[in-house]
Design an enzyme around this catalytic site. Sequence first.
Site, PDB file in Angstrom:
ATOM      1  N   ILE A  12       0.843  -1.208   0.000  1.00  0.00           N
ATOM      2  CA  ILE A  12       0.000   0.000   0.000  1.00  0.00           C
ATOM      3  C   ILE A  12       0.873   1.250   0.000  1.00  0.00           C
ATOM      4  CG2 ILE A  12      -1.963   1.169   1.071  1.00  0.00           C
ATOM      5  CD1 ILE A  12      -2.646  -1.461   2.475  1.00  0.00           C
ATOM      6  N   ASP A  33      12.176   2.959   4.606  1.00  0.00           N
ATOM      7  CA  ASP A  33      11.759   1.557   4.570  1.00  0.00           C
ATOM      8  C   ASP A  33      12.962   0.680   4.895  1.00  0.00           C
ATOM      9  OD1 ASP A  33       9.200  -0.017   2.875  1.00  0.00           O
ATOM     10  OD2 ASP A  33      10.984  -1.154   3.447  1.00  0.00           O
ATOM     11  N   THR A 123      -5.819  -0.682  10.703  1.00  0.00           N
ATOM     12  CA  THR A 123      -6.559  -1.731  10.003  1.00  0.00           C
ATOM     13  C   THR A 123      -7.890  -2.023  10.687  1.00  0.00           C
ATOM     14  OG1 THR A 123      -6.528  -4.112   9.578  1.00  0.00           O
ATOM     15  CG2 THR A 123      -5.103  -3.350  11.333  1.00  0.00           C
ATOM     16  N   ASP A 124      -8.844  -2.537   9.926  1.00  0.00           N
ATOM     17  CA  ASP A 124     -10.122  -2.940  10.527  1.00  0.00           C
ATOM     18  C   ASP A 124      -9.953  -4.134  11.473  1.00  0.00           C
ATOM     19  OD1 ASP A 124      -9.653  -4.919   8.621  1.00  0.00           O
ATOM     20  OD2 ASP A 124     -11.594  -4.717   7.612  1.00  0.00           O
ATOM     21  N   GLU A 125      -8.796  -4.833  11.369  1.00  0.00           N
ATOM     22  CA  GLU A 125      -8.602  -6.014  12.229  1.00  0.00           C
ATOM     23  C   GLU A 125      -8.535  -5.652  13.707  1.00  0.00           C
ATOM     24  OE1 GLU A 125      -5.999  -9.129  11.110  1.00  0.00           O
ATOM     25  OE2 GLU A 125      -6.314  -8.803   8.970  1.00  0.00           O
ATOM     26  N   TYR A 151      -0.771 -10.049  15.218  1.00  0.00           N
ATOM     27  CA  TYR A 151      -0.705  -8.902  14.293  1.00  0.00           C
ATOM     28  C   TYR A 151      -1.720  -7.834  14.693  1.00  0.00           C
ATOM     29  CZ  TYR A 151      -2.075  -6.071  10.267  1.00  0.00           C
ATOM     30  OH  TYR A 151      -2.430  -5.019   9.460  1.00  0.00           O
ATOM     31  N   LYS A 155      -1.244  -3.942  16.101  1.00  0.00           N
ATOM     32  CA  LYS A 155      -1.786  -2.743  15.441  1.00  0.00           C
ATOM     33  C   LYS A 155      -2.695  -1.961  16.405  1.00  0.00           C
ATOM     34  CE  LYS A 155      -1.363  -1.602  11.635  1.00  0.00           C
ATOM     35  NZ  LYS A 155      -0.332  -0.737  10.988  1.00  0.00           N
TER      36      LYS A 155
HETATM   37  P1  NAD Z   1       3.510  -4.836   3.333  1.00  0.00           P
HETATM   38  O1  NAD Z   1       3.889  -5.974   4.214  1.00  0.00           O
HETATM   39  O2  NAD Z   1       3.253  -5.096   1.877  1.00  0.00           O
HETATM   40  O3  NAD Z   1       4.638  -3.701   3.395  1.00  0.00           O
HETATM   41  C1  NAD Z   1       5.232  -3.307   4.588  1.00  0.00           C
HETATM   42  C2  NAD Z   1       6.422  -2.417   4.260  1.00  0.00           C
HETATM   43  O4  NAD Z   1       6.979  -1.960   5.489  1.00  0.00           O
HETATM   44  C3  NAD Z   1       7.551  -3.137   3.504  1.00  0.00           C
HETATM   45  O5  NAD Z   1       8.059  -2.321   2.492  1.00  0.00           O
HETATM   46  C4  NAD Z   1       8.602  -3.379   4.589  1.00  0.00           C
HETATM   47  O6  NAD Z   1       9.925  -3.449   4.077  1.00  0.00           O
HETATM   48  C5  NAD Z   1       8.388  -2.166   5.482  1.00  0.00           C
HETATM   49  N1  NAD Z   1       8.839  -2.394   6.857  1.00  0.00           N
HETATM   50  C6  NAD Z   1       8.569  -3.473   7.651  1.00  0.00           C
HETATM   51  N2  NAD Z   1       9.161  -3.338   8.834  1.00  0.00           N
HETATM   52  C7  NAD Z   1       9.800  -2.129   8.821  1.00  0.00           C
HETATM   53  C8  NAD Z   1      10.580  -1.409   9.768  1.00  0.00           C
HETATM   54  N3  NAD Z   1      10.820  -1.909  10.982  1.00  0.00           N
HETATM   55  N4  NAD Z   1      11.073  -0.209   9.417  1.00  0.00           N
HETATM   56  C9  NAD Z   1      10.841   0.308   8.183  1.00  0.00           C
HETATM   57  N5  NAD Z   1      10.130  -0.337   7.236  1.00  0.00           N
HETATM   58  C10 NAD Z   1       9.609  -1.547   7.557  1.00  0.00           C
HETATM   59  O7  NAD Z   1       2.259  -4.164   4.033  1.00  0.00           O
HETATM   60  P2  NAD Z   1       0.934  -3.521   3.386  1.00  0.00           P
HETATM   61  O8  NAD Z   1      -0.030  -4.592   3.087  1.00  0.00           O
HETATM   62  O9  NAD Z   1       1.342  -2.563   2.328  1.00  0.00           O
HETATM   63  O10 NAD Z   1       0.382  -2.724   4.647  1.00  0.00           O
HETATM   64  C11 NAD Z   1       0.817  -1.394   4.910  1.00  0.00           C
HETATM   65  C12 NAD Z   1       0.117  -0.873   6.136  1.00  0.00           C
HETATM   66  O11 NAD Z   1      -1.295  -0.881   5.934  1.00  0.00           O
HETATM   67  C13 NAD Z   1       0.352  -1.719   7.391  1.00  0.00           C
HETATM   68  O12 NAD Z   1       0.497  -0.852   8.479  1.00  0.00           O
HETATM   69  C14 NAD Z   1      -0.910  -2.556   7.534  1.00  0.00           C
HETATM   70  O13 NAD Z   1      -1.150  -2.841   8.875  1.00  0.00           O
HETATM   71  C15 NAD Z   1      -1.946  -1.611   6.963  1.00  0.00           C
HETATM   72  N6  NAD Z   1      -3.116  -2.220   6.331  1.00  0.00           N
HETATM   73  C16 NAD Z   1      -2.976  -3.167   5.371  1.00  0.00           C
HETATM   74  C17 NAD Z   1      -4.107  -3.675   4.719  1.00  0.00           C
HETATM   75  C18 NAD Z   1      -3.995  -4.700   3.625  1.00  0.00           C
HETATM   76  O14 NAD Z   1      -5.025  -5.197   3.159  1.00  0.00           O
HETATM   77  N7  NAD Z   1      -2.821  -5.047   3.148  1.00  0.00           N
HETATM   78  C19 NAD Z   1      -5.373  -3.200   5.074  1.00  0.00           C
HETATM   79  C20 NAD Z   1      -5.483  -2.235   6.094  1.00  0.00           C
HETATM   80  C21 NAD Z   1      -4.346  -1.746   6.698  1.00  0.00           C
HETATM   81  O1  DAU Z   2      -8.413  -6.368   6.972  1.00  0.00           O
HETATM   82  C1  DAU Z   2      -7.188  -5.748   6.765  1.00  0.00           C
HETATM   83  C2  DAU Z   2      -6.075  -6.764   6.820  1.00  0.00           C
HETATM   84  O2  DAU Z   2      -6.165  -7.531   5.625  1.00  0.00           O
HETATM   85  C3  DAU Z   2      -4.698  -6.120   6.963  1.00  0.00           C
HETATM   86  O3  DAU Z   2      -4.633  -5.467   8.202  1.00  0.00           O
HETATM   87  C4  DAU Z   2      -3.590  -7.166   6.855  1.00  0.00           C
HETATM   88  O4  DAU Z   2      -2.324  -6.536   6.871  1.00  0.00           O
HETATM   89  C5  DAU Z   2      -3.761  -7.907   5.545  1.00  0.00           C
HETATM   90  O5  DAU Z   2      -2.784  -8.924   5.426  1.00  0.00           O
HETATM   91  C6  DAU Z   2      -5.162  -8.514   5.456  1.00  0.00           C
HETATM   92  O6  DAU Z   2      -5.332  -9.570   6.443  1.00  0.00           O
HETATM   93  P1  DAU Z   2      -6.120 -10.929   6.105  1.00  0.00           P
HETATM   94  O7  DAU Z   2      -5.688 -11.954   7.061  1.00  0.00           O
HETATM   95  O8  DAU Z   2      -7.572 -10.683   5.939  1.00  0.00           O
HETATM   96  O9  DAU Z   2      -5.513 -11.192   4.615  1.00  0.00           O
HETATM   97  P2  DAU Z   2      -4.957 -12.515   3.904  1.00  0.00           P
HETATM   98  O10 DAU Z   2      -4.747 -12.161   2.463  1.00  0.00           O
HETATM   99  O11 DAU Z   2      -3.834 -13.125   4.639  1.00  0.00           O
HETATM  100  O12 DAU Z   2      -6.191 -13.509   3.999  1.00  0.00           O
HETATM  101  C7  DAU Z   2      -7.480 -13.147   3.473  1.00  0.00           C
HETATM  102  C8  DAU Z   2      -8.428 -14.299   3.784  1.00  0.00           C
HETATM  103  O13 DAU Z   2      -8.048 -15.444   2.993  1.00  0.00           O
HETATM  104  C9  DAU Z   2      -8.379 -14.763   5.222  1.00  0.00           C
HETATM  105  O14 DAU Z   2      -9.690 -15.146   5.619  1.00  0.00           O
HETATM  106  C10 DAU Z   2      -7.470 -15.996   5.200  1.00  0.00           C
HETATM  107  C11 DAU Z   2      -7.725 -16.567   3.821  1.00  0.00           C
HETATM  108  N1  DAU Z   2      -6.568 -17.251   3.172  1.00  0.00           N
HETATM  109  C12 DAU Z   2      -5.387 -16.597   3.108  1.00  0.00           C
HETATM  110  C13 DAU Z   2      -4.295 -17.195   2.519  1.00  0.00           C
HETATM  111  C14 DAU Z   2      -2.966 -16.480   2.452  1.00  0.00           C
HETATM  112  C15 DAU Z   2      -6.727 -18.511   2.627  1.00  0.00           C
HETATM  113  O15 DAU Z   2      -7.828 -19.097   2.655  1.00  0.00           O
HETATM  114  N2  DAU Z   2      -5.643 -19.108   2.043  1.00  0.00           N
HETATM  115  C16 DAU Z   2      -4.419 -18.495   1.966  1.00  0.00           C
HETATM  116  O16 DAU Z   2      -3.457 -19.114   1.447  1.00  0.00           O
END
Ligand code: NAD
Ligand code: DAU
Length: 337
Positions: A12, A33, A123-125, A151, A155
């Site tokens: 993101i 990063d 995050t919504d989690e 996790y 958060k």
């Molecule tokens: P990601 O795992 O793809 O990226 C995380 C980034 O942070 C990477 O570039 C990593 O190198 C960097 N990083 C990790 N530890 C670090 C540290 N100690 N110092 C500096 N950089 C560091 O994560 P994402 O999916 O892009 O999520 C980004 C943010 O959004 C997170 O805070 C996550 O909780 C939040 N978020 C994610 C989702 C989702 O669906 N992916 C949804 C809601 C919120």
């Molecule tokens: O809701 C926001 C969150 O969404 C963020 O805060 C997290 O950083 C992000 O990783 C994501 O968390 P989830 O656990 O929801 O995402 P994930 O893609 O890991 O899994 C989505 C759903 O799919 C979950 O119910 C678990 C399931 N899953 C996931 C994987 C990787 C499977 O069934 N099989 C899989 O191999």
Amino acid sequence: MKIVITGGAGFIGGNFVHYMIKAHPEYEIIVLDKLTYAGNLETLASVMDKIKFVKDDIADRNAVFKLFEEEKPDVVVNFAAESHVDRSIEDPGIFLKTNVIGTQTLMDACREYGIRRYHQVSTDEVYGDLPLDRPDLFFTEETPLHTSSPYSASKASADLLVQAYYRTYNLPVTISRCSNNYGPYHFPEKLIPLMIANALADKPLPVYGKGENVRDWLYVEDHCKAIDLIIHKGKVGEVYNIGGHNEMRNIDIVKLICRELGKPESLITYVTDRKGHDLRYAINPEKIHNELGWLPETTFENGIKKTIEWYLNNRSWWEPIISGEYMDYYEKMYGNR
Ligand code: NAD
Ligand code: DAU
């Protein structure tokens, strides 16, 4: 305007860097990063001449303070985090260090050197989960924090700390809590890119449990737009939920990916469920809509097509990732599942 974007080499954060360069070409962008397994400089390759990149850890006090002393940023947007629930179940320690201590360190630097806005990407989690049989329930900003995984606990801890720094030190903070994102540059350990990569290789598609868990999917660019609005127009001290009312069961997403790629559903393999697996996430986005006028612009139908097309056209971004170290992770998590 000088803005520090932490975690800008991740999914993101990387999309946000691209978005901000287009939306505010006059801003000075500094990406901080650590380049963990989830960080990828390839994500920023096309814009490296437009940003300053600093490879450091947000939990490293000396490094963070040095950066702030040199740059004196106006705004910090903190995306940097350990973000994968499954990894947090295996090894929680690094989640606390990065997600909690890292957040504290950044805010301490903001206090020391001054800041116009510190924005925490949450995050919504943090709200835990909702029952599957109550489609009338949604997470609002008032829903109590009630976490399930290491996790989400890390958060939520960070969110509480951000609110404490607002109340105690008057630090000008905002927090956003978004639902599941999807789109380009998504690391292939997460559901959607993992299923696309596996389906393309005719490998089994590992669905946890019965695949009935529900997530509320948002195209990543819509999340970026929401954060841009919050840092410019959001009210200091406030939390904003972000989501587009797009709830889907995991199994339906996996079947849709099979259909889009012309792959058979026989690839779907039901595997042992995630420990403590949250059942359903669903955001009520009324506050950000009413106060800031935000609405998602990309439908899931279009967003998933764009995403699949991106993975088809950008194999050079993700194929190197799923070789090497990632294979060890995959074997550990899915080998005997
Ligand atoms: P990601 O795992 O793809 O990226 C995380 C980034 O942070 C990477 O570039 C990593 O190198 C960097 N990083 C990790 N530890 C670090 C540290 N100690 N110092 C500096 N950089 C560091 O994560 P994402 O999916 O892009 O999520 C980004 C943010 O959004 C997170 O805070 C996550 O909780 C939040 N978020 C994610 C989702 C989702 O669906 N992916 C949804 C809601 C919120
Ligand atoms: O809701 C926001 C969150 O969404 C963020 O805060 C997290 O950083 C992000 O990783 C994501 O968390 P989830 O656990 O929801 O995402 P994930 O893609 O890991 O899994 C989505 C759903 O799919 C979950 O119910 C678990 C399931 N899953 C996931 C994987 C990787 C499977 O069934 N099989 C899989 O191999």
